[in-house]
Scaffold this active site. Structure first.
Site, PDB file in Angstrom:
ATOM      1  N   ASP A  12       0.849  -1.186   0.000  1.00 22.55           N
ATOM      2  CA  ASP A  12       0.000   0.000   0.000  1.00 22.55           C
ATOM      3  C   ASP A  12       0.886   1.238   0.000  1.00 22.55           C
ATOM      4  O   ASP A  12       1.701   1.432   0.917  1.00 22.55           O
ATOM      5  CB  ASP A  12      -0.897  -0.012   1.243  1.00 22.55           C
ATOM      6  CG  ASP A  12      -2.013   1.020   1.177  1.00 22.55           C
ATOM      7  OD1 ASP A  12      -2.142   1.693   0.132  1.00 22.55           O
ATOM      8  OD2 ASP A  12      -2.741   1.164   2.174  1.00 22.55           O
ATOM      9  N   ASP A  26      -2.619   2.549  -6.137  1.00 28.95           N
ATOM     10  CA  ASP A  26      -1.660   2.591  -5.031  1.00 28.95           C
ATOM     11  C   ASP A  26      -1.651   1.367  -4.126  1.00 28.95           C
ATOM     12  O   ASP A  26      -1.013   1.396  -3.066  1.00 28.95           O
ATOM     13  CB  ASP A  26      -1.895   3.842  -4.190  1.00 28.95           C
ATOM     14  CG  ASP A  26      -3.282   3.899  -3.580  1.00 28.95           C
ATOM     15  OD1 ASP A  26      -4.157   3.124  -4.008  1.00 28.95           O
ATOM     16  OD2 ASP A  26      -3.501   4.721  -2.671  1.00 28.95           O
ATOM     17  N   GLU A  27      -2.317   0.281  -4.506  1.00 33.27           N
ATOM     18  CA  GLU A  27      -2.243  -0.903  -3.663  1.00 33.27           C
ATOM     19  C   GLU A  27      -2.465  -2.174  -4.469  1.00 33.27           C
ATOM     20  O   GLU A  27      -3.127  -2.168  -5.513  1.00 33.27           O
ATOM     21  CB  GLU A  27      -3.229  -0.826  -2.497  1.00 33.27           C
ATOM     22  CG  GLU A  27      -4.680  -0.781  -2.882  1.00 33.27           C
ATOM     23  CD  GLU A  27      -5.592  -0.846  -1.662  1.00 33.27           C
ATOM     24  OE1 GLU A  27      -5.299  -1.622  -0.720  1.00 33.27           O
ATOM     25  OE2 GLU A  27      -6.610  -0.125  -1.652  1.00 33.27           O
TER      26      GLU A  27
END
Length: 414
Positions: free
Chosen positions: A42, A135-136
């Site tokens: 993350d 983003d993850e």
């Protein structure tokens, strides 16, 4: 191997507190460290971190990425979060809590480039990467020890160092035996964290609210609480037959999750569930004419993206936000999958009509359960959607060649 120094990569077969080589206390330590293979990565306050990287003068000030005063917070840096600013918070509330914050309009092409650099490095370790957003992602490093020179935990520490050195951005990592626990672990120590969950999962989860479980939102969470299941531990000690009787198959999954069990594999081909476009108004809008004028360009934007991505959907979702910030969503299932602005607008307008009569501050249009357009069944006769698709595909080509203003729909001129 039970410990790794996150600064010099020293490994030890004991649970150490301090690195004997570099004296660092940044140690990843766990009895099962050498055997766990599933990770959740993350990025830390991603959009805000990208902005701070590119504007060093903002390093020590609160930064909010989002819309104007009528918009909402997309991402807040960790300094802004200390003031109570959070994602999806109305901008006026965020600025009231943190009046000195620097507000930056989102720059998605820049964020996509940063994301590509990060996950490009991840995919050099394994193709088993399931992204959830820019983003993850979940990562499965099973069977990569010989290829990448060390167990997954060591690979991930090296990866974390590499991402920070090459992109100037930091990530937090959770390592566990399955996807659910890996995501829980990645949230335990942020930013720039590395946490591990193993066989102690049930004891760790027991005191947490049932809301930490996937699929348990506010409404279902209240239902579980009223039924006597306020914590994960309550579900873990419940009779599984009672849970199944109350909640069907979902009851069985709740029981498994409460015990830290999750059989879902990391799936690189996991299909996107939906896509959408929305806009927040500078002034509240009430009339059908004004709301439809805002809806049409969103339909064009969403349909264009669907055609570029080669997807279509039978489910159209309308989203409205009232002046009291309550969200209204309405959906309709169409006879055939669509990916034209014409079809999206027609469905959205039908969903909008019953909601007229009060002011709104936001409108959005979405497609649910998207599927590859090539999988859509062919109609015996050419449908209105097929005819519209030919027209809009031709418009796409003209706009690509001559610019977005080369062809403008009459509705957009009103």
């Amino acid at each position: 191997m039970k410990s790794i120094c996150r600064d010099c990569l020293h490994t030890a077969d004991a649970l150490i507190e301090r690195c004997p080589d570099c004296d660092s206390r940044r140690i990843v330590r766990h009895d099962e460290l050498a055997t766990l293979t599933i990770a959740h990565l993350d990025c830390d306050a991603f959009y805000a971190s990208v902005e701070k990287r590119d504007r060093p003068e903002l390093r020590d000030v609160p930064v909010i990425v989002g819309g104007g005063k009528r918009g909402v917070v997309t991402t807040a840096c960790y300094i802004a979060r200390l003031y109570g600013v959070g994602s999806a918070q109305p901008m006026f509330k965020a600025l009231k809590a943190c009046p000195d914050a620097v507000v930056i309009k989102p720059d998605f092409p820049k964020y996509k480039a940063a994301s590509a650099a990060i996950f490009g490095a991840v995919r050099e370790l394994t193709p088993l990467v399931q992204t959830l957003s820019l983003d993850e992602a979940w990562i499965d490093l099973s069977g990569t020890e010989r290829l990448n020179g060390g167990p997954p935990a060591l690979q991930l520490v090296r990866l974390q160092q590499r991402i920070e050195a090459q992109t100037g951005l930091t990530v937090s990592i959770g390592l566990a035996p399955n996807r659910f626990l890996a995501k829980i672990a990645s949230e335990l120590d942020k930013p720039r964290g590395f946490s591990v969950i193993g066989s102690e999962a049930r004891a760790l989860l027991a005191p947490k609210s049932v809301r930490v479980l996937p699929g348990v939102g506010p409404v279902f969470g209240r239902t579980l609480q009223s039924d006597g299941y306020a914590t994960v531990g309550d579900l873990a000690t419940a009779d599984v037959r009672d849970l199944v009787r109350r909640y069907g198959e979902h009851g069985l999954r709740l029981h498994d999750l409460a015990h830290g069990r999750d059989a879902r594999a990391v799936d690189p081909g996991h299909e996107r569930k939906g896509m959408s476009a929305e806009t927040t108004f500078n002034e509240d809008l009430t009339s059908a004419v004004d709301l439809e004028a805002e809806l049409w360009p969103l339909c064009e934007k969403l349909a264009s993206k669907a055609r570029r991505d080669g997807v279509a959907s039978r489910i159209v979702v309308l989203k409205l936000r009232r002046t009291d910030f309550r969200i209204v969503t309405r959906r309709i299932t169409l006879p055939e999958p669509v990916r034209t602005a014409r079809a999206l607008f027609a469905a959205g307008r039908d969903l909008l009509r019953p909601e007229l009569g009060r002011p709104y501050r936001l409108i959005g249009i979405g497609m649910g359960d998207v599927q590859p357009a090539a999988d859509a069944p062919s109609a015996l006769f050419e449908s209105a959607e097929a005819r519209a698709l030919k027209t809009e595909t031709a418009i796409d080509r003209l706009r690509e060649k001559f610019g977005s203003s080369a062809v403008v729909a009459g509705r957009a001129l009103k």
